[in-house]
Design an enzyme around this catalytic site. Structure first.
Site, PDB file in Angstrom:
ATOM      1  N   ASP A   7     -66.903  20.665  69.665  1.00  0.00           N
ATOM      2  CA  ASP A   7     -65.728  19.951  70.143  1.00  0.00           C
ATOM      3  C   ASP A   7     -65.889  18.478  69.772  1.00  0.00           C
ATOM      4  O   ASP A   7     -66.977  17.901  69.971  1.00  0.00           O
ATOM      5  CB  ASP A   7     -65.600  20.059  71.663  1.00  0.00           C
ATOM      6  CG  ASP A   7     -65.372  21.493  72.131  1.00  0.00           C
ATOM      7  OD1 ASP A   7     -65.312  22.401  71.274  1.00  0.00           O
ATOM      8  OD2 ASP A   7     -65.271  21.695  73.350  1.00  0.00           O
ATOM      9  N   ASP A 129     -56.257  30.395  77.996  1.00  0.00           N
ATOM     10  CA  ASP A 129     -57.236  29.802  78.899  1.00  0.00           C
ATOM     11  C   ASP A 129     -56.819  30.135  80.319  1.00  0.00           C
ATOM     12  O   ASP A 129     -55.700  29.803  80.742  1.00  0.00           O
ATOM     13  CB  ASP A 129     -57.292  28.286  78.692  1.00  0.00           C
ATOM     14  CG  ASP A 129     -57.540  27.922  77.234  1.00  0.00           C
ATOM     15  OD1 ASP A 129     -58.375  28.598  76.602  1.00  0.00           O
ATOM     16  OD2 ASP A 129     -56.915  26.973  76.732  1.00  0.00           O
TER      17      ASP A 129
END
Length: 248
Positions: A7, A129
């Site tokens: 990330d 998610d």
């Protein structure tokens, strides 16, 4: 397969805790060396998240993605703020093999369905998610800040007709915690949708976690923090996966 993940926030490798930008940890690692090590260990796919893009879809780290996606001998899937067709075209032009779409599933559902048809079921990954509350598995969007009020099954049923093949499912409460994945969640999804290639994400902390996910039928395991913090090596992760594929 094992899919390592990095990330990026403001050009740095970071990890968030349950998606909280205020609880981010910076890792002073060279992404090129990190990815090359993965290639040497026969990793075929790599997951990249543009956290700047997640926060603001008009503020993507294209300068960095351009450098990363030039790396040869590995396929990149990229997510973070993909809201329109131009975003997809840009990533493909930079060298991405797959794009990961999250919030747009709800904001532009019909367009996403068209993208799956246009670019192919192996080029688009749906990112769901979730937060599990009893029997309700709610999907969240916009960097996990916005509730949709939708159960994951409602979304999957809706998109099944598109022939969607790849779904990245993250248990938000597990992400960045190193507390182990939500095995029961993935076991249920694999059983209900055997035609979907689920990518698990969140909570991986040990080789046992890899074994457990492989045994319930998960096709791909995204691993970020555990590798960054040396809970095990990429070499060990690959060997563990192969052992599960070809047990003695």
């Amino acid at each position: 397969m094992i899919i390592p993940s990095l990330d990026f926030y403001q050009g740095k490798i970071v990890r968030l805790y349950q998606g909280n930008y205020g609880l981010k940890k910076i890792y002073e690692k060279d992404y090129y060396t990190y990815i090359q090590n993965c290639i040497q260990n026969k990793i075929k796919n790599f997951h990249i998240v543009d956290l700047d893009g997640v926060q603001n879809s008009y503020n993507k780290q294209n300068f960095l993605l351009k450098k990363i996606l030039k790396i040869k001998n590995i396929n990149f899937q990229v997510g973070g703020g993909i809201r329109k067709k131009q975003d997809i075209e840009k990533l493909f032009s930079l060298g991405a093999k797959k794009v990961v779409i999250g919030s747009a599933i709800f904001e532009k559902k019909n367009e996403v369905k068209k993208w799956i048809k246009e670019y192919g079921i192996d080029s688009i990954i749906l990112a769901l998610d979730v937060v599990v509350k009893n029997n309700f598995i709610e999907v969240k969007i916009s960097g996990w800040k916005k509730n949709t009020g939708k159960d994951i099954h409602d979304v999957l049923y809706d998109f099944c007709l598109t022939g969607v093949r790849h779904v990245l499912c993250t248990d938000i409460t597990k992400d960045g915690t190193l507390n182990g994945p939500n095995i029961s969640l993935y076991k249920n999804l694999v059983k209900k949708y055997p035609f979907i290639n689920f990518q698990s994400s969140g909570g991986i902390s040990s080789l046992q976690d890899i074994q457990d996910l492989k045994r319930i039928g998960i096709k791909d395991i995204i691993i970020g923090k555990a590798l960054l913090e040396n809970k095990f090596t990429i070499t060990e992760a690959v060997k563990c996966w192969q052992k599960e594929l070809f047990p003695a």
